[in-house]
Motif scaffolding. Structure first.
Motif, short mmCIF file in Angstrom:
data_model
loop_
_atom_site.label_atom_id
_atom_site.label_comp_id
_atom_site.label_asym_id
_atom_site.label_seq_id
_atom_site.Cartn_x
_atom_site.Cartn_y
_atom_site.Cartn_z
N ILE A 175 0.87 -1.19 0.00
CA ILE A 175 0.00 0.00 0.00
C ILE A 175 0.90 1.23 0.00
CG2 ILE A 175 -1.79 1.28 1.24
CD1 ILE A 175 -2.74 -1.32 2.45
N VAL A 176 0.72 2.08 -1.01
CA VAL A 176 1.49 3.32 -1.10
C VAL A 176 0.52 4.49 -0.88
CG1 VAL A 176 3.24 2.34 -2.60
CG2 VAL A 176 1.22 3.39 -3.60
N LYS A 186 -4.44 6.88 -1.14
CA LYS A 186 -3.76 5.59 -1.07
C LYS A 186 -4.11 4.73 -2.27
CE LYS A 186 -3.62 5.28 4.02
NZ LYS A 186 -4.05 4.49 5.20
N GLN A 187 -3.21 3.80 -2.58
CA GLN A 187 -3.50 2.80 -3.58
C GLN A 187 -2.74 1.51 -3.27
OE1 GLN A 187 -2.26 3.81 -7.61
NE2 GLN A 187 -0.99 5.47 -6.84
N VAL A 188 -3.37 0.38 -3.63
CA VAL A 188 -2.75 -0.93 -3.47
C VAL A 188 -2.09 -1.27 -4.80
CG1 VAL A 188 -3.15 -3.36 -2.94
CG2 VAL A 188 -4.54 -1.60 -1.84
N VAL A 189 -0.78 -1.57 -4.75
CA VAL A 189 0.00 -1.79 -5.97
C VAL A 189 0.68 -3.15 -5.90
CG1 VAL A 189 1.81 -0.86 -7.47
CG2 VAL A 189 0.39 0.71 -6.13
N ALA A 190 0.70 -3.86 -7.05
CA ALA A 190 1.41 -5.14 -7.17
C ALA A 190 2.75 -4.91 -7.85
CB ALA A 190 0.57 -6.12 -7.97
N PHE A 191 3.82 -5.43 -7.25
CA PHE A 191 5.17 -5.32 -7.80
C PHE A 191 5.72 -6.71 -8.07
CE2 PHE A 191 4.67 -1.54 -5.09
CZ PHE A 191 5.03 -0.52 -5.96
N GLU A 192 6.65 -6.81 -9.04
CA GLU A 192 7.37 -8.04 -9.31
C GLU A 192 8.74 -7.70 -9.89
OE1 GLU A 192 5.35 -10.36 -12.23
OE2 GLU A 192 5.54 -8.86 -13.82
N ARG A 193 9.51 -8.72 -10.25
CA ARG A 193 10.80 -8.51 -10.92
C ARG A 193 10.69 -8.94 -12.38
NH1 ARG A 193 12.66 -10.17 -5.76
NH2 ARG A 193 14.14 -8.70 -4.82
N ASN A 194 11.40 -8.22 -13.26
CA ASN A 194 11.43 -8.63 -14.66
C ASN A 194 12.59 -9.57 -14.90
OD1 ASN A 194 13.68 -7.00 -14.70
ND2 ASN A 194 12.74 -5.35 -15.90
N LEU A 216 -7.42 0.31 4.46
CA LEU A 216 -6.92 -0.13 5.76
C LEU A 216 -6.01 -1.33 5.67
CD1 LEU A 216 -10.25 0.23 7.77
CD2 LEU A 216 -8.48 1.94 7.38
N ALA A 217 -6.25 -2.25 4.72
CA ALA A 217 -5.45 -3.47 4.64
C ALA A 217 -5.65 -4.12 3.29
CB ALA A 217 -5.83 -4.45 5.76
N ALA A 218 -4.68 -4.98 2.91
CA ALA A 218 -4.77 -5.79 1.69
C ALA A 218 -4.20 -7.16 1.98
CB ALA A 218 -4.01 -5.14 0.54
N GLU A 219 -4.85 -8.21 1.47
CA GLU A 219 -4.42 -9.58 1.74
C GLU A 219 -4.60 -10.42 0.49
OE1 GLU A 219 -5.64 -13.32 4.72
OE2 GLU A 219 -6.60 -11.35 4.89
N ILE A 220 -3.62 -11.30 0.21
CA ILE A 220 -3.69 -12.22 -0.92
C ILE A 220 -4.29 -13.54 -0.44
CG2 ILE A 220 -2.38 -13.46 -2.68
CD1 ILE A 220 -0.31 -11.27 -2.59
N SER A 222 -5.62 -17.67 -1.03
CA SER A 222 -4.98 -18.87 -1.55
C SER A 222 -5.20 -19.04 -3.05
CB SER A 222 -5.52 -20.10 -0.81
OG SER A 222 -6.93 -20.20 -0.97
N THR A 223 -6.21 -18.39 -3.60
CA THR A 223 -6.47 -18.48 -5.03
C THR A 223 -5.80 -17.38 -5.83
OG1 THR A 223 -8.51 -17.17 -4.82
CG2 THR A 223 -8.70 -19.56 -4.57
N GLY A 224 -5.08 -16.48 -5.16
CA GLY A 224 -4.38 -15.42 -5.87
C GLY A 224 -5.16 -14.13 -6.00
N SER A 225 -6.39 -14.08 -5.49
CA SER A 225 -7.13 -12.82 -5.51
C SER A 225 -6.65 -11.94 -4.35
CB SER A 225 -8.64 -13.08 -5.39
OG SER A 225 -8.94 -13.77 -4.19
N VAL A 226 -6.98 -10.66 -4.43
CA VAL A 226 -6.55 -9.69 -3.42
C VAL A 226 -7.79 -9.13 -2.73
CG1 VAL A 226 -5.22 -7.61 -2.96
CG2 VAL A 226 -4.57 -9.10 -4.86
N GLN A 227 -7.85 -9.31 -1.41
CA GLN A 227 -8.94 -8.76 -0.61
C GLN A 227 -8.48 -7.47 0.04
OE1 GLN A 227 -10.19 -11.90 2.06
NE2 GLN A 227 -11.70 -12.66 0.59
N VAL A 228 -9.22 -6.39 -0.21
CA VAL A 228 -8.84 -5.06 0.26
C VAL A 228 -9.92 -4.56 1.21
CG1 VAL A 228 -8.20 -2.72 -0.39
CG2 VAL A 228 -7.64 -4.64 -1.91
N THR A 229 -9.51 -4.10 2.40
CA THR A 229 -10.43 -3.49 3.35
C THR A 229 -10.40 -1.99 3.15
OG1 THR A 229 -10.00 -5.26 4.95
CG2 THR A 229 -11.05 -3.26 5.78
#
Length: 404
Positions: A175-176, A186-194, A216-220, A222-229
């Motif tokens: 969360i940035v 605020k925004q929830v952002v997904a990062f990875e490596r190339n 308030l929170a973000a959680e991944i 088990s299926t790969g979806s993102v739950q955001v409060t």
């Protein structure tokens, strides 16, 4: 006939007598002997059939003294007893296949807080006006707890790791934020490596906007979806925490971006709030004698236009002199949100009804240097002595008729 004829005749006669005796059959003794022999042969044949496991055809032939040798049918010999455990029976139905894990197609995207702070990243767009204020999105070096406005920074939330884009490798969810006053976008952002092992941005899961004001929170999962409060307000600027409403919304990667797949999409009107409307009359009277004070009587009519009951009603900014009558004796201290300013909390108004409240106080004849014309504020109070915003706040205030 030759000389041999007598001899030949003798031999032929003997042969004839022997054949005749065979055709005619044996005598009683011979018959009994033959019967016993046949019975012994029958019993032996039956016993051999049992021991050797021959087919019924062979047994039947033996019982009937069939002289044509039967062709034996191949038989399975009896099983040899074994002391080992019996084999595990083969289950019926299709065997369960163990799924083979998908081999990762991308580099491991697990990124630590220190690694993210040590590099520059590109961020998704901020809400309108934030970029103009200074919340940049290109080659951003994230900060932490700067307390400065319009600076992109990492929120204090823990990072989440999981495969959110389905490539078999983990990504990092963070969360940035960018502060614009007492609150932050605020925004929830997904990062990875190339493939060059550089930290890059996959995409934005969700950001604050006009519909909700805080993350308030973000959680991944088990299926790969993102739950955001998310929350409808930011508990700042003297707004208490209990007013905030929260929701959990689910987002998934569709191959190009994240989209919401579950949870509510709007907050809508707060079902805990109601619409109070206030009007006021007043009376200012001289105090008999040499008293330098005047008596001010304020009469408020409060109507609850609904949709819910107001267990209590809170009056603010009404006290400037000495209490002299009316409903003052019934007052409980009423705190205005998170400020230190106290008012008067009185029994409330059911939805669809009106109540009158009277306050009498003595005020100076000549107002002091700090006197001003103020507005009186009326708010909905709950059973826990907490005050709440109004659905239509414009009709919750009335101006004072005088300075005091």
């Amino acid at each position: 006939m030759s000389d041999l004829d007598p001899l030949l005749r003798e031999r032929l006669g003997a042969y004839r007598n022997d054949v005749i005796s065979q055709v005619a059959g044996p005598g009683p003794d011979k018959a009994r002997q033959l019967l016993r022999r046949r019975r012994r042969m029958t019993a032996a044949a039956a016993a051999a059939a049992v021991v050797l496991g021959v087919t019924p055809v062979v047994v039947n032939a033996a019982l009937h003294a069939d002289r044509t040798p039967p062709v034996p049918v191949e038989s399975v010999p009896p099983p040899t007893p074994s002391t080992s455990a019996p084999p595990t029976p083969t289950p019926t139905g299709s065997p369960t296949q163990t799924p083979t894990p998908t081999a990762p197609t991308g580099p491991n995207g697990r990124i630590s807080r220190a690694q993210l702070l040590a590099t520059t990243v590109d961020l998704p767009n901020w809400p309108s006006g934030m970029a103009e204020g200074g919340c940049t999105i290109s080659d951003v070096r994230l900060k932490t707890n700067t307390k400065k406005t319009y600076v992109s920074e990492l929120a204090d939330n823990e990072f989440e790791y999981g495969d959110v884009d389905g490539d078999g490798a983990d990504e990092t969810i963070a969360i940035v934020a960018c502060r614009y006053g007492e609150a932050s976008a605020k925004q929830v952002v997904a990062f990875e490596r190339n493939s060059d092992d550089r930290i890059v941005t996959v995409g934005r899961v969700v950001r604050t906007d006009d519909e909700f004001k805080d993350i308030l929170a973000a959680e991944i999962t088990s299926t790969g979806s993102v739950q955001v409060t998310v929350a409808d307000i930011v508990p700042c600027c003297e707004i208490p925490d209990y007013i905030r409403r929260e929701q959990v919304r689910t987002y998934e990667w569709n191959g190009q971006r994240f989209e919401q797949t579950d949870g509510p999409t709007k907050f809508g009107p707060d079902p805990r709030l109601t619409d109070l409307r206030v009007s006021m009359t007043h009376e200012l009277a001289e105090v008999p004698g040499a008293d330098t004070r005047r008596e001010l009587t304020l009469v408020f009519t409060v109507t609850n236009a609904g949709p819910v009951d107001a267990p209590q009603v809170a009056f603010h900014n009404i006290e400037r002199g000495e209490r002299a009558g009316g409903d003052w004796a019934r007052c409980k201290p009423a705190k205005l949100s998170d400020t230190d300013e106290l008012g008067c909390l009185l029994p409330g108004v059911p939805a669809g009804e009106s109540r009158r409240y009277t306050f009498v106080q003595l005020i100076p004849v000549q107002p002091g240097a700090d006197a001003s014309t103020r507005s009186f504020l009326v708010l909905h109070g709950d059973a826990q002595d907490r005050t709440w915003p109004d659905l239509k706040p414009d009709d919750n205030t009335v101006p004072s008729p005088i300075q005091f």
